[in-house]
Design a protein around this motif. Sequence first.
Motif, PDB file in Angstrom:
ATOM      1  N   PHE A  42       5.285  -3.237  -8.720  1.00  0.00           N
ATOM      2  CA  PHE A  42       4.107  -2.805  -8.447  1.00  0.00           C
ATOM      3  C   PHE A  42       3.505  -2.012  -9.663  1.00  0.00           C
ATOM      4  CE2 PHE A  42       5.848  -3.417  -4.333  1.00  0.00           C
ATOM      5  CZ  PHE A  42       4.992  -4.018  -3.801  1.00  0.00           C
ATOM      6  N   TYR A  43       2.326  -2.124 -10.234  1.00  0.00           N
ATOM      7  CA  TYR A  43       1.683  -1.563 -11.573  1.00  0.00           C
ATOM      8  C   TYR A  43       0.371  -1.127 -11.292  1.00  0.00           C
ATOM      9  CZ  TYR A  43       4.722  -5.467 -13.112  1.00  0.00           C
ATOM     10  OH  TYR A  43       6.104  -6.192 -13.628  1.00  0.00           O
ATOM     11  N   SER A  44       0.425   0.333 -11.603  1.00  0.00           N
ATOM     12  CA  SER A  44      -0.715   0.949 -11.473  1.00  0.00           C
ATOM     13  C   SER A  44      -1.696   0.641 -12.808  1.00  0.00           C
ATOM     14  CB  SER A  44      -0.419   2.582 -11.792  1.00  0.00           C
ATOM     15  OG  SER A  44      -1.823   3.430 -11.981  1.00  0.00           O
ATOM     16  N   GLN A  45      -2.774   0.351 -12.431  1.00  0.00           N
ATOM     17  CA  GLN A  45      -3.832  -0.214 -13.536  1.00  0.00           C
ATOM     18  C   GLN A  45      -4.508   1.075 -14.103  1.00  0.00           C
ATOM     19  OE1 GLN A  45      -3.867  -3.820 -14.264  1.00  0.00           O
ATOM     20  NE2 GLN A  45      -2.155  -3.381 -12.783  1.00  0.00           N
ATOM     21  N   GLU A  46      -4.219   2.323 -13.572  1.00  0.00           N
ATOM     22  CA  GLU A  46      -4.811   3.410 -14.048  1.00  0.00           C
ATOM     23  C   GLU A  46      -4.030   4.604 -14.978  1.00  0.00           C
ATOM     24  OE1 GLU A  46      -7.052   4.639 -10.518  1.00  0.00           O
ATOM     25  OE2 GLU A  46      -8.043   2.610 -10.683  1.00  0.00           O
ATOM     26  N   ARG A  47      -2.791   4.260 -14.874  1.00  0.00           N
ATOM     27  CA  ARG A  47      -1.646   4.885 -15.480  1.00  0.00           C
ATOM     28  C   ARG A  47      -0.723   4.385 -15.880  1.00  0.00           C
ATOM     29  NH1 ARG A  47       1.600   8.298 -11.281  1.00  0.00           N
ATOM     30  NH2 ARG A  47       1.139   7.070  -9.537  1.00  0.00           N
ATOM     31  N   ASN A  48       0.409   4.888 -16.668  1.00  0.00           N
ATOM     32  CA  ASN A  48       1.383   4.253 -16.962  1.00  0.00           C
ATOM     33  C   ASN A  48       2.753   4.549 -16.108  1.00  0.00           C
ATOM     34  OD1 ASN A  48       3.458   2.937 -18.493  1.00  0.00           O
ATOM     35  ND2 ASN A  48       3.823   4.699 -19.772  1.00  0.00           N
ATOM     36  N   HIS A  49       2.406   3.756 -14.824  1.00  0.00           N
ATOM     37  CA  HIS A  49       3.531   3.873 -13.951  1.00  0.00           C
ATOM     38  C   HIS A  49       3.707   2.559 -13.132  1.00  0.00           C
ATOM     39  CE1 HIS A  49       5.527   6.542 -11.159  1.00  0.00           C
ATOM     40  NE2 HIS A  49       5.265   5.404 -10.063  1.00  0.00           N
ATOM     41  N   TYR A  81       0.540  -6.561  -7.555  1.00  0.00           N
ATOM     42  CA  TYR A  81       1.818  -6.338  -7.614  1.00  0.00           C
ATOM     43  C   TYR A  81       2.310  -7.482  -8.497  1.00  0.00           C
ATOM     44  CZ  TYR A  81       1.054 -10.901  -5.136  1.00  0.00           C
ATOM     45  OH  TYR A  81       0.422 -12.335  -4.836  1.00  0.00           O
ATOM     46  N   GLY A  82       3.426  -7.651  -8.938  1.00  0.00           N
ATOM     47  CA  GLY A  82       3.641  -8.934  -9.800  1.00  0.00           C
ATOM     48  C   GLY A  82       5.184  -9.269  -9.554  1.00  0.00           C
ATOM     49  N   ALA A  83       5.190 -10.678  -9.096  1.00  0.00           N
ATOM     50  CA  ALA A  83       6.623 -11.287  -8.736  1.00  0.00           C
ATOM     51  C   ALA A  83       6.854 -12.506  -9.462  1.00  0.00           C
ATOM     52  CB  ALA A  83       6.488 -11.474  -7.058  1.00  0.00           C
ATOM     53  N   TRP A  84       7.890 -12.711  -9.977  1.00  0.00           N
ATOM     54  CA  TRP A  84       8.506 -13.805 -10.442  1.00  0.00           C
ATOM     55  C   TRP A  84       9.990 -14.320 -10.101  1.00  0.00           C
ATOM     56  CZ3 TRP A  84       8.117  -8.768 -11.868  1.00  0.00           C
ATOM     57  CH2 TRP A  84       9.243  -8.343 -12.636  1.00  0.00           C
ATOM     58  N   SER A  88      13.507 -16.457 -14.647  1.00  0.00           N
ATOM     59  CA  SER A  88      12.578 -17.424 -15.099  1.00  0.00           C
ATOM     60  C   SER A  88      11.075 -17.041 -14.827  1.00  0.00           C
ATOM     61  CB  SER A  88      12.553 -18.722 -14.582  1.00  0.00           C
ATOM     62  OG  SER A  88      11.642 -19.658 -15.033  1.00  0.00           O
ATOM     63  N   SER A  89      10.471 -16.181 -15.973  1.00  0.00           N
ATOM     64  CA  SER A  89       9.301 -15.659 -15.667  1.00  0.00           C
ATOM     65  C   SER A  89       8.027 -16.896 -15.720  1.00  0.00           C
ATOM     66  CB  SER A  89       8.926 -14.554 -16.847  1.00  0.00           C
ATOM     67  OG  SER A  89       9.161 -15.214 -18.147  1.00  0.00           O
ATOM     68  N   GLN A  90       8.308 -18.120 -15.834  1.00  0.00           N
ATOM     69  CA  GLN A  90       7.499 -19.077 -15.884  1.00  0.00           C
ATOM     70  C   GLN A  90       6.744 -19.328 -14.296  1.00  0.00           C
ATOM     71  OE1 GLN A  90       9.202 -22.472 -17.694  1.00  0.00           O
ATOM     72  NE2 GLN A  90       9.272 -21.731 -19.576  1.00  0.00           N
ATOM     73  N   THR A  91       7.564 -19.044 -13.428  1.00  0.00           N
ATOM     74  CA  THR A  91       6.864 -19.130 -12.131  1.00  0.00           C
ATOM     75  C   THR A  91       6.849 -17.748 -11.450  1.00  0.00           C
ATOM     76  OG1 THR A  91       8.176 -20.958 -11.599  1.00  0.00           O
ATOM     77  CG2 THR A  91       7.348 -19.852  -9.798  1.00  0.00           C
ATOM     78  N   GLY A  96       2.128 -11.127 -12.358  1.00  0.00           N
ATOM     79  CA  GLY A  96       3.626 -11.787 -12.832  1.00  0.00           C
ATOM     80  C   GLY A  96       4.551 -10.303 -13.160  1.00  0.00           C
ATOM     81  N   PRO A  97       5.508 -10.745 -14.166  1.00  0.00           N
ATOM     82  CA  PRO A  97       6.424  -9.667 -14.977  1.00  0.00           C
ATOM     83  C   PRO A  97       5.692  -9.013 -15.813  1.00  0.00           C
ATOM     84  CG  PRO A  97       6.998 -11.608 -15.877  1.00  0.00           C
ATOM     85  CD  PRO A  97       5.928 -12.234 -14.664  1.00  0.00           C
ATOM     86  N   ASN A  98       5.726  -7.712 -15.859  1.00  0.00           N
ATOM     87  CA  ASN A  98       5.252  -6.701 -17.060  1.00  0.00           C
ATOM     88  C   ASN A  98       3.859  -6.753 -16.817  1.00  0.00           C
ATOM     89  OD1 ASN A  98       7.877  -5.973 -18.232  1.00  0.00           O
ATOM     90  ND2 ASN A  98       7.957  -7.933 -18.854  1.00  0.00           N
ATOM     91  N   ASP A  99       3.221  -7.027 -15.637  1.00  0.00           N
ATOM     92  CA  ASP A  99       1.938  -6.949 -15.544  1.00  0.00           C
ATOM     93  C   ASP A  99       0.988  -7.796 -16.632  1.00  0.00           C
ATOM     94  OD1 ASP A  99      -0.745  -6.023 -14.554  1.00  0.00           O
ATOM     95  OD2 ASP A  99      -0.670  -3.902 -15.273  1.00  0.00           O
ATOM     96  N   SER A 100       1.559  -8.996 -16.957  1.00  0.00           N
ATOM     97  CA  SER A 100       0.925  -9.638 -17.980  1.00  0.00           C
ATOM     98  C   SER A 100      -0.061 -10.598 -17.747  1.00  0.00           C
ATOM     99  CB  SER A 100       2.168 -10.513 -18.562  1.00  0.00           C
ATOM    100  OG  SER A 100       3.320  -9.873 -18.547  1.00  0.00           O
ATOM    101  N   TYR A 101      -0.398 -11.036 -16.489  1.00  0.00           N
ATOM    102  CA  TYR A 101      -1.451 -11.905 -16.273  1.00  0.00           C
ATOM    103  C   TYR A 101      -2.724 -11.529 -15.165  1.00  0.00           C
ATOM    104  CZ  TYR A 101       2.575 -14.750 -17.873  1.00  0.00           C
ATOM    105  OH  TYR A 101       3.505 -15.359 -18.493  1.00  0.00           O
TER     106      TYR A 101
END
Length: 122
Positions: A42-49, A81-84, A88-91, A96-101
């Motif tokens: 899970f990634y905060s969109q407002e701080r580095n957490h 949330y990001g799940a993969w 394999s980070s393609q699915t 996604g992984p590392n808040d990439s998408y």
Amino acid sequence: MNHLKIMLAGLLFATVLPSLASAATLFWTIDNDYNRTVSLEFYSQERNHVWPGNGQVYVIDPNEGDATFNLSCNYNELICYGAWVRGSSQTYWGVGPNDSYNCSNCCARCGLGNVEPIQLLP
């Protein structure tokens, strides 16, 4: 006497309205209906957490049933949330992984109610 009234009014205002930094929780339910094990963060969109943080991920096995996560976060903080698929980070789902998408309907505000259950489907 006027200073006391102002101080009491300020105290009342501070207790009625939660501050942006006050502690709150956000409850997520994730069901892995995919046929492989997935990693989840899970990634905060407002701080580095990141939850769980410290280079770790949550692991959900296929058809494990509902996995629940109760995050401690700041009131009104936007969390995605990001799940993969493990290995394999393609699915991926959500951001996604590392808040990439980018995503639609994969984020929620902390302290404003629970998130609808999420199914990770093929």
